[in-house]
Write an enzyme that holds these catalytic residues in place. Sequence first.
Site, PDB file in Angstrom:
ATOM      1  N   TYR A 141       0.810  -1.215   0.000  1.00 34.06           N
ATOM      2  CA  TYR A 141       0.000   0.000   0.000  1.00 34.06           C
ATOM      3  C   TYR A 141       0.847   1.271   0.000  1.00 34.06           C
ATOM      4  O   TYR A 141       0.380   2.329  -0.400  1.00 34.06           O
ATOM      5  CB  TYR A 141      -0.909   0.034   1.233  1.00 34.06           C
ATOM      6  CG  TYR A 141      -2.194  -0.726   1.087  1.00 34.06           C
ATOM      7  CD1 TYR A 141      -2.199  -2.086   0.831  1.00 34.06           C
ATOM      8  CD2 TYR A 141      -3.416  -0.071   1.211  1.00 34.06           C
ATOM      9  CE1 TYR A 141      -3.375  -2.787   0.713  1.00 34.06           C
ATOM     10  CE2 TYR A 141      -4.606  -0.766   1.099  1.00 34.06           C
ATOM     11  CZ  TYR A 141      -4.588  -2.123   0.847  1.00 34.06           C
ATOM     12  OH  TYR A 141      -5.766  -2.803   0.732  1.00 34.06           O
ATOM     13  N   LYS A 191       3.481 -15.485   2.793  1.00 35.38           N
ATOM     14  CA  LYS A 191       3.691 -16.237   1.547  1.00 35.38           C
ATOM     15  C   LYS A 191       5.187 -16.532   1.459  1.00 35.38           C
ATOM     16  O   LYS A 191       5.881 -16.141   0.509  1.00 35.38           O
ATOM     17  CB  LYS A 191       3.176 -15.409   0.356  1.00 35.38           C
ATOM     18  CG  LYS A 191       3.173 -16.116  -0.978  1.00 35.38           C
ATOM     19  CD  LYS A 191       2.119 -17.211  -1.104  1.00 35.38           C
ATOM     20  CE  LYS A 191       2.253 -17.944  -2.436  1.00 35.38           C
ATOM     21  NZ  LYS A 191       1.385 -19.149  -2.522  1.00 35.38           N
ATOM     22  N   ASP A 223      -2.550 -18.463   0.858  1.00 31.38           N
ATOM     23  CA  ASP A 223      -3.545 -19.175   0.039  1.00 31.38           C
ATOM     24  C   ASP A 223      -4.237 -20.254   0.864  1.00 31.38           C
ATOM     25  O   ASP A 223      -5.453 -20.440   0.816  1.00 31.38           O
ATOM     26  CB  ASP A 223      -2.918 -19.747  -1.245  1.00 31.38           C
ATOM     27  CG  ASP A 223      -1.620 -20.498  -1.015  1.00 31.38           C
ATOM     28  OD1 ASP A 223      -1.083 -20.485   0.116  1.00 31.38           O
ATOM     29  OD2 ASP A 223      -1.125 -21.118  -1.971  1.00 31.38           O
ATOM     30  N   ASP A 247      -6.265  -7.185   4.215  1.00 35.37           N
ATOM     31  CA  ASP A 247      -7.398  -6.554   3.525  1.00 35.37           C
ATOM     32  C   ASP A 247      -8.265  -7.630   2.884  1.00 35.37           C
ATOM     33  O   ASP A 247      -9.481  -7.662   3.051  1.00 35.37           O
ATOM     34  CB  ASP A 247      -6.874  -5.579   2.464  1.00 35.37           C
ATOM     35  CG  ASP A 247      -8.007  -4.934   1.686  1.00 35.37           C
ATOM     36  OD1 ASP A 247      -8.987  -4.504   2.324  1.00 35.37           O
ATOM     37  OD2 ASP A 247      -7.921  -4.869   0.447  1.00 35.37           O
ATOM     38  N   ASP A 251     -12.265  -9.284   4.313  1.00 35.14           N
ATOM     39  CA  ASP A 251     -13.517  -9.315   3.544  1.00 35.14           C
ATOM     40  C   ASP A 251     -14.038 -10.747   3.438  1.00 35.14           C
ATOM     41  O   ASP A 251     -15.240 -10.990   3.570  1.00 35.14           O
ATOM     42  CB  ASP A 251     -13.306  -8.761   2.114  1.00 35.14           C
ATOM     43  CG  ASP A 251     -13.633  -7.272   2.019  1.00 35.14           C
ATOM     44  OD1 ASP A 251     -13.344  -6.544   2.993  1.00 35.14           O
ATOM     45  OD2 ASP A 251     -14.170  -6.846   0.976  1.00 35.14           O
TER      46      ASP A 251
HETATM   47  C1  IPM Z   1     -10.328  -1.349   3.899  1.00 34.79           C
HETATM   48  C2  IPM Z   1     -10.561  -0.759   2.536  1.00 34.79           C
HETATM   49  C3  IPM Z   1      -9.381   0.144   2.194  1.00 34.79           C
HETATM   50  C4  IPM Z   1      -8.126  -0.713   2.197  1.00 34.79           C
HETATM   51  C5  IPM Z   1      -9.525   0.909   0.862  1.00 34.79           C
HETATM   52  C6  IPM Z   1     -10.814   1.697   0.787  1.00 34.79           C
HETATM   53  C7  IPM Z   1      -8.340   1.800   0.597  1.00 34.79           C
HETATM   54  O1  IPM Z   1     -10.731  -1.755   1.597  1.00 34.79           O
HETATM   55  O2  IPM Z   1     -10.208  -0.595   4.873  1.00 34.79           O
HETATM   56  O3  IPM Z   1     -10.283  -2.581   4.021  1.00 34.79           O
HETATM   57  O4  IPM Z   1      -7.826  -1.365   1.187  1.00 34.79           O
HETATM   58  O5  IPM Z   1      -7.451  -0.740   3.215  1.00 34.79           O
HETATM   59 MN    MN Z   2     -10.824  -3.766   2.425  1.00 33.91          MN
END
Ligand code: IPM
Ligand code: MN
Length: 369
Positions: A141, A191, A223, A247, A251
């Site tokens: 990032y 990884k 993975d 990240d 999710d």
């Molecule tokens: C998160 C979001 C952010 C990230 C984006 C919006 C930059 O996806 O906080 O998980 O990737 O960190």
């Molecule tokens: Mn995210």
Amino acid sequence: MIKKVAVLPGDGVGKEVTKGAVDVLKVVAQRFNHQFEFTYGLIGGAAIDEEGTPLPIHTVETCKQADAVLLGAVGGTKWDELPSHMRPERGLLAIRKELDLYANLRPVTYYDSLVDSSPLKKEYIEGVDFIIVRELTGGLYFGKPSERRTEGSKEAVVDTLFYKRDEIERIIRQAFEMAVNRRKKVTSVDKANVLESSCLWREIAAEVAKEYPDVELEHMLVDSAAMQLIRNPQHFDVVVTENMFGDILSDEASMLTGSLGMLPSASLTVNGPSLYEPVHGSAPDIAGQNKANPIAAILSAAMMLRYSFGLEEEAKVIEQAVENVLNAGHRTADLANGLHYLSTEKMVEAIVDVIADDSAIVNIMTAYS
Ligand code: IPM
Ligand code: MN
């Protein structure tokens, strides 16, 4: 207790859910006799529109003068065509860097009443209770160079995965500190079969583990971790990993609880204000429709009370109110499986009512249906 909270609603549903979280903080203040002062700042697309930059300087100042920051979400289709250094997401990355918010805690909690909202079978998700500790200020990032270039006459591109030893060490130590008060197991995700950065990560994890003889350390390739999160999520206690892996995995993990709309997060720093935000984004598809699930933002406010203000009881009251409201059968659209659902505002109201008065739960069984 008197505390200053900087509120950065941002874009899309960020505005709607932060309003809900602020309402919840207000009722907590009333019930427990605290004083929370809210100051507002622009970030993301909203800041681009008003000030021509995704993170105005006075937003940073507002945050630095506060005891904690509550953030909504940034981004939206309107700003998708902007060059990458001008996008709303830049504002979020910049505030993380400015405040040195290196430790992003993302708890994943199972709710009995939401079992039918998860795409996974009950026996796999029952009792799931782990926390992802995501490194937040390094890795891909932030590494430089990150640019498009020309090699010969051909288009090329580079991003850089860069970490200093200290940065890896402090996030891994954070994970072990969390594990001490939990089930004493750290899964370090990397990884290491491919990436040099992961080899160092693994080495440091093993070193730090020696300081915590009561905590078990396991290494897992990313993975494989993605697979195990679905196959055997009950296995995990504390998962620690670098920025990008964290990240993606968080999710994925949100689906264990039923919806991304349920996942809160805390982004902690050592000195200065920490920041609290839902894991979900600005959801442009439902923005402005009073339809978003405010629970992730509300639970983020609970984390603020716990980690920044040491108000454990108040945090638990919020979490219990959320659970009671869900147990009473109330759902936002993301959790409703196409059945009747509450608007964002109605869901907030239900939670606020229960916080104001525990016995309200008896009435809310019918009040919001
Ligand atoms: C998160 C979001 C952010 C990230 C984006 C919006 C930059 O996806 O906080 O998980 O990737 O960190
Ligand atoms: Mn995210």
